[in-house]
Scaffold this motif. Structure first.
Motif, PDB file in Angstrom:
ATOM      1  N   THR A  20     -11.696   7.390   1.129  1.00  0.00           N
ATOM      2  CA  THR A  20     -11.288   6.809  -0.158  1.00  0.00           C
ATOM      3  C   THR A  20      -9.977   6.054   0.037  1.00  0.00           C
ATOM      4  O   THR A  20      -9.318   6.192   1.069  1.00  0.00           O
TER       5      THR A  20
ATOM      6  N   GLN B 250      -3.212   1.633  -2.140  1.00  0.00           N
ATOM      7  CA  GLN B 250      -4.314   0.683  -1.968  1.00  0.00           C
ATOM      8  C   GLN B 250      -5.059   0.512  -3.289  1.00  0.00           C
ATOM      9  O   GLN B 250      -5.376  -0.604  -3.702  1.00  0.00           O
TER      10      GLN B 250
ATOM     11  N   GLY C 271       4.025   6.332   5.050  1.00  0.00           N
ATOM     12  CA  GLY C 271       2.796   6.923   5.595  1.00  0.00           C
ATOM     13  C   GLY C 271       1.655   7.029   4.615  1.00  0.00           C
ATOM     14  O   GLY C 271       0.801   7.913   4.739  1.00  0.00           O
ATOM     15  N   THR C 272       1.594   6.130   3.634  1.00  0.00           N
ATOM     16  CA  THR C 272       0.537   6.233   2.626  1.00  0.00           C
ATOM     17  C   THR C 272      -0.387   5.008   2.639  1.00  0.00           C
ATOM     18  O   THR C 272      -1.019   4.689   1.641  1.00  0.00           O
TER      19      THR C 272
ATOM     20  N   LYS D 255       0.161   1.547   3.379  1.00  0.00           N
ATOM     21  CA  LYS D 255       0.538   0.233   2.844  1.00  0.00           C
ATOM     22  C   LYS D 255      -0.017  -0.901   3.725  1.00  0.00           C
ATOM     23  O   LYS D 255      -0.347  -1.964   3.230  1.00  0.00           O
ATOM     24  N   THR D 256      -0.105  -0.646   5.016  1.00  0.00           N
ATOM     25  CA  THR D 256      -0.572  -1.706   5.920  1.00  0.00           C
ATOM     26  C   THR D 256      -1.995  -2.139   5.558  1.00  0.00           C
ATOM     27  O   THR D 256      -2.270  -3.337   5.423  1.00  0.00           O
TER      28      THR D 256
ATOM     29  N   GLY E 289       8.251   2.184   9.460  1.00  0.00           N
ATOM     30  CA  GLY E 289       6.873   1.734   9.580  1.00  0.00           C
ATOM     31  C   GLY E 289       6.058   2.290  10.722  1.00  0.00           C
ATOM     32  O   GLY E 289       4.846   2.333  10.642  1.00  0.00           O
TER      33      GLY E 289
ATOM     34  N   ASP F  50       3.842   4.298  12.942  1.00  0.00           N
ATOM     35  CA  ASP F  50       2.907   5.341  12.510  1.00  0.00           C
ATOM     36  C   ASP F  50       2.532   6.240  13.669  1.00  0.00           C
ATOM     37  O   ASP F  50       1.498   6.065  14.302  1.00  0.00           O
TER      38      ASP F  50
ATOM     39  N   ARG G 100       8.896   9.302   9.211  1.00  0.00           N
ATOM     40  CA  ARG G 100       8.075   9.353  10.431  1.00  0.00           C
ATOM     41  C   ARG G 100       7.338  10.678  10.515  1.00  0.00           C
ATOM     42  O   ARG G 100       6.426  10.835  11.315  1.00  0.00           O
TER      43      ARG G 100
ATOM     44  N   ARG H  24       3.361  12.217   7.381  1.00  0.00           N
ATOM     45  CA  ARG H  24       2.509  11.078   7.053  1.00  0.00           C
ATOM     46  C   ARG H  24       1.110  11.535   6.665  1.00  0.00           C
ATOM     47  O   ARG H  24       0.656  12.585   7.084  1.00  0.00           O
TER      48      ARG H  24
HETATM   49  N1  ATP Z   1      -7.582   4.960   2.918  1.00  0.00           N
HETATM   50  C1  ATP Z   1      -7.102   5.602   3.944  1.00  0.00           C
HETATM   51  N2  ATP Z   1      -7.545   6.830   4.252  1.00  0.00           N
HETATM   52  C2  ATP Z   1      -7.062   7.509   5.319  1.00  0.00           C
HETATM   53  N3  ATP Z   1      -6.112   7.033   6.126  1.00  0.00           N
HETATM   54  C3  ATP Z   1      -5.616   5.811   5.862  1.00  0.00           C
HETATM   55  C4  ATP Z   1      -6.078   5.037   4.786  1.00  0.00           C
HETATM   56  N4  ATP Z   1      -5.404   3.869   4.771  1.00  0.00           N
HETATM   57  C5  ATP Z   1      -4.558   3.908   5.810  1.00  0.00           C
HETATM   58  N5  ATP Z   1      -4.681   5.061   6.470  1.00  0.00           N
HETATM   59  C6  ATP Z   1      -3.913   5.521   7.649  1.00  0.00           C
HETATM   60  O1  ATP Z   1      -2.694   6.078   7.170  1.00  0.00           O
HETATM   61  C7  ATP Z   1      -1.701   5.982   8.168  1.00  0.00           C
HETATM   62  C8  ATP Z   1      -0.397   5.489   7.553  1.00  0.00           C
HETATM   63  O2  ATP Z   1      -0.569   4.168   7.135  1.00  0.00           O
HETATM   64  P1  ATP Z   1       0.613   3.102   7.239  1.00  0.00           P
HETATM   65  O3  ATP Z   1       1.218   3.130   8.575  1.00  0.00           O
HETATM   66  O4  ATP Z   1       0.060   1.833   6.737  1.00  0.00           O
HETATM   67  O5  ATP Z   1       1.644   3.731   6.210  1.00  0.00           O
HETATM   68  P2  ATP Z   1       2.824   3.026   5.438  1.00  0.00           P
HETATM   69  O6  ATP Z   1       2.663   3.375   4.015  1.00  0.00           O
HETATM   70  O7  ATP Z   1       2.896   1.596   5.804  1.00  0.00           O
HETATM   71  O8  ATP Z   1       4.076   3.817   6.024  1.00  0.00           O
HETATM   72  P3  ATP Z   1       5.585   3.318   6.261  1.00  0.00           P
HETATM   73  O9  ATP Z   1       6.222   3.234   4.921  1.00  0.00           O
HETATM   74  O10 ATP Z   1       6.175   4.373   7.119  1.00  0.00           O
HETATM   75  O11 ATP Z   1       5.487   1.986   6.914  1.00  0.00           O
HETATM   76  C9  ATP Z   1      -2.253   5.063   9.233  1.00  0.00           C
HETATM   77  O12 ATP Z   1      -2.621   5.858  10.318  1.00  0.00           O
HETATM   78  C10 ATP Z   1      -3.473   4.435   8.586  1.00  0.00           C
HETATM   79  O13 ATP Z   1      -4.461   4.103   9.515  1.00  0.00           O
END
Ligand code: ATP
Length: 762
Positions: A316, A321, A341-342, A344-345, A615, A617, A642, A645
């Motif tokens: 999900t 997202q 770690g939620t 955003k990428t 950022g 991961d 870090r 996550r």
């Molecule tokens: N829908 C999803 N379900 C499960 N895992 C996900 C989902 N979307 C992304 N991820 C995974 O969650 C992890 C954290 O994502 P990401 O690195 O984008 O976090 P972030 O919010 O950008 O963190 P930060 O603020 O530290 O940059 C990654 O390993 C990514 O592959």
């Protein structure tokens, strides 16, 4: 466009006209205009207050955006844009690397000043609750009557007792200046203390439950004369926040566009009703849950992307997202704030891929194909990681290419690689991107095709250190584009200047409750206060404990500068720990190798400077240790991020000296509690002393200089330079040196530390 407001629900908006900014690209003009903000806030306090939406809104009276000629060192000085902290110390302390200009100094000082201002009026730091045991609590308490081995003065008279209080004798040092040659153990003793554990609850339950909140963007008024109207007063009553219960509300809000103009402020409107083509979604209601219940296939995404998402194991959407995708798919610019770690990428990559799919196929095939999506990241590691995530999502999109341009490699090599591998998605660090804009033939033309611009870690990229590069980059892409700004932290300063990148009607999607909500509930945050001379021993004991409790441990230790990072890594290596290091002085190939290794490994410790703060991961990091002052509150949050996550548990320890304790006031709204100092047995102290003995002298000297440079940039500490040097010499002693290393005169001159007592020159 006129705006109307139902039932007093208002989105306060503010900004300069985007066209004005985009055309002039003159940050000074923008900056100047914001000086009027405090006047308006004073003139209309109650009106603005009652409309408060954002839980941490303030009118900045800070002059940092009013400065001309601010910003960062030139590209030749900072190859990788991430390395501000390394840069601060290295630039100041190295005569080789270049001149430290007053502008650069100013940028650093501004950063520091923000810390200082945040400190003001925030009261004492949060303390742990008494009587609650934790891993540092009951089990760490010393026996009755035992003496804290550090209880006495750590700074015995020269030749009388050593600095660990354990011996009157000192042998001839095997290494010049070393103070630990005597191999004598310290007296037995235990440190007592107590700790607290916070079960912190947000002050706005609705906000916590809803998972995210959305504000209409900082829409502009019609001219500079009126632009301040839309700015918000600092929130005084959080009950006025607009909280959206889930994506239904959010989608319905998107659909409304019959706006009206208010006399005093520009506001947005919430319109009920869901558009037929938009999915119904169900946001998870747990306060710290990062996942929603919304499936990706509920959105009009490419089936090829959906297949790749399935392969990646994403079941999900995450909350961010779910919150951003519908808005972005509607063509809006978005500023999104969501915890570390939620996901955003993926949140910005998925709709970016849709933009590529929608772009004309012919141009995608051409050798000089336009770049359709430009993603800018502040560090090389982060850029590489974002490109890797893009490749995951593009698994079945064989016609879409991704390229990365980052510092640390030769420009011509990168130019050739780009020629050979045309791409529609380019991920870049700002300095190198600017290099290509200026030096790679045809590159600027390719950028004319940009339809989507993403600034990852947007607050950092819009900060003083990067802003000039970012402005240059924005000037190089078309005005007709969609822009996404993402970060886990969005300080008010960034809200006020985000117009340089975003359209006036952008949406601010905030998935984070301010204060305690900015960090994860499952991450336990502690701080330790101990004199510098105890830090290395404490670190060692802390690590040993953690390793014993967590066989699959994965620890990141953040240090203030690159050279201090090297020192700590050397020491931990001498102590036979499984340690790696990453900082700006390491070649890029090495950094990439270590980063990959750390990502995949268990039972490992990474010592790093701030190049890994944002950022990156790394899965399953069990502990983050921050040694010494973080550069600011945001950096503290990102470093801590870090660990914990994807909803996992983690621990964070901030290790400060007593004179650094003032930093705590800037994070006092976070659930960070005081930890008692773990007992350090004499054997451990001896081992650490021996380890320090074996660290190369030149590395200690470099660490000393870097340390001095870093804290010289910390205004609270540096305003008394004599005291600063005393503290630096305390750090020197903590490395086992009898005498502080000598520093070249010209370096001291650049640091503004000429003729300060206590310094040795060469
Ligand atoms: N829908 C999803 N379900 C499960 N895992 C996900 C989902 N979307 C992304 N991820 C995974 O969650 C992890 C954290 O994502 P990401 O690195 O984008 O976090 P972030 O919010 O950008 O963190 P930060 O603020 O530290 O940059 C990654 O390993 C990514 O592959």
């Amino acid at each position: 466009m006129p705006l109307k407001f139902p039932l007093g629900v208002r989105f306060i908006t503010h900004s300069l006209p985007c066209t004005h900014l985009a055309s002039s690209m003159n940050s000074a003009a923008l900056i100047y205009s914001f000086r009027a903000v405090p006047v308006i806030s004073k003139a209309l306090p109650s009106r603005l207050t009652c409309l408060g939406l954002c839980s941490r809104v303030s009118f900045s009276t800070r002059p940092e955006f009013g400065r001309r000629g601010e910003i960062r060192a030139s590209k030749s000085l900072i190859e990788d844009e991430a390395e501000l902290s390394d840069w601060v110390s290295d630039l100041r302390t190295s005569s080789v690397r270049g001149k430290f200009t007053s502008d650069e100094d100013e940028a650093v000082q501004e950063r520091v000043r923000r810390n200082v201002e945040r400190d003001d009026g925030r009261g004492p730091p949060r303390r742990g609750r008494e009587g609650q045991a934790d891993r540092f609590g009951v089990s760490r308490r010393g026996k009755e009557g035992e003496v804290d081995r550090f209880g006495g003065s750590r700074r015995g008279k020269e030749g009388e007792i050593d600095r660990f209080g354990d011996s009157n004798r000192r042998r001839t040092e095997p290494v010049r200046n070393n103070r630990f040659g005597d191999r004598e153990g310290a007296r037995n003793g235990r440190v007592q203390g107590r700790s607290g554990e916070s079960s912190f609850r947000g002050r706005n339950e609705r906000n916590v439950d809803s998972g995210f909140r959305r504000e209409r963007g900082m829409e502009t008024n019609k001219g500079l004369g009126k632009q301040t109207r839309g700015l918000r007063q600092e929130e005084e009553d959080s009950s006025d926040e607009v909280v959206l219960g889930g994506i239904d509300d959010l989608l319905s809000e998107v659909s409304g566009d019959d706006d009206s103009e208010d006399d005093e402020v520009f506001v947005g409107k919430v319109v009920k009703g869901v558009e037929a083509d938009m999915p119904r979604t169900d946001t998870a209601k747990t306060s710290d849950s990062y996942l929603s219940k919304t499936r990706f296939d509920q959105f009009p995404l490419s089936p090829l992307s959906l297949r790749a998402i399935k392969d990646a194991g994403f079941e999900t959407m995450t909350v961010v997202q779910e919150a951003t995708l519908p808005i972005i798919l509607k063509g809006k610019d978005v500023l999104a704030k969501a915890k570390t770690g939620t996901g955003k990428t993926v949140a910005f990559l998925l709709p970016s891929i849709e933009a590529v799919i929608k772009s004309p196929p012919a141009s995608r095939d051409s050798r000089q194909s336009p770049i359709v999506v430009l993603v800018v990241c502040p560090t090389r590691e982060l850029a590489s990681q974002a490109a890797a995530e893009a490749n995951t999502l593009l698994k079945y999109h064989s016609s879409i290419g991704v390229q990365v341009v980052i510092g640390g490699t030769k420009l011509p090599t990168e130019q050739r690689r780009m020629q050979a591998n045309p791409c529609q998605i380019l991920v870049a660090t700002p300095g190198r991107l600017k290099d290509h804009i200026e030096n790679t033939s045809g590159f600027a033309t390719r950028l004319n095709g940009v339809k989507v611009l993403v600034l990852d870690e947007a607050d950092h990229l819009l900060d003083m250190g990067f802003r000039r590069d970012i402005e240059r980059i924005i000037a190089a892409v078309p005005k007709q584009r969609q822009t996404f700004l993402f970060s886990a932290t969005v300080p008010e300063e960034v809200r006020q200047i985000c117009h340089i990148a975003l359209k006036r009607d952008h949406e601010f999607i905030n998935c984070v409750q301010e204060g305690s909500g900015e960090t994860h509930q499952k991450v336990k945050q502690m701080y330790m206060i101990a004199s510098l001379d105890r830090h290395f021993s404490l670190l060692y004991v802390l690590l040993k404990e953690h390793m014993a409790d967590n066989p699959d441990y994965k620890v990141i230790i953040f240090c203030t500068t690159a050279m201090v990072t090297r020192l700590v890594a050397d020491l931990l290596g001498q102590l036979s720990l499984n340690v790696r290091e990453i900082h700006s002085r390491k070649p890029q190939g090495y950094r990439t190798k270590v980063s990959d290794e750390f990502r995949k490994s268990k039972s490992i410790i990474l010592v790093t400077s701030d190049v890994s703060a944002r950022g990156v991961d790394y899965p399953d990091v069990s502990l983050v240790v921050q040694m010494g002052l973080p550069s600011d509150r945001e950096q503290y949050i990102h470093r801590l991020g870090r660990t914990g996550r994807k909803g996992k548990e983690g621990e964070g320890v901030l290790m400060l000296a007593p004179w650094e304790e003032y930093f705590l006031s800037s994070v006092k709204d976070l659930p960070i509690n005081k930890s008692p100092l773990p007992p350090v047995d004499p054997e451990a102290v001896k081992k650490v002393q021996r380890g320090l003995n074996q660290v190369e002298m030149k590395n200690k000297e470099a660490a000393y200089q870097a340390w001095l440079g870093y804290y010289k940039s910390q205004k609270m500490i540096a305003r008394d330079t004599t005291r600063l040097v005393e503290l630096a010499n305390e750090f020197s002693r903590s490395m086992g040196l009898d005498m502080p290393p000598a520093i070249p005169k010209n370096v001291l001159g650049k640091m503004g530390l000429k003729n300060v007592p206590g310094l040795r020159t060469k």
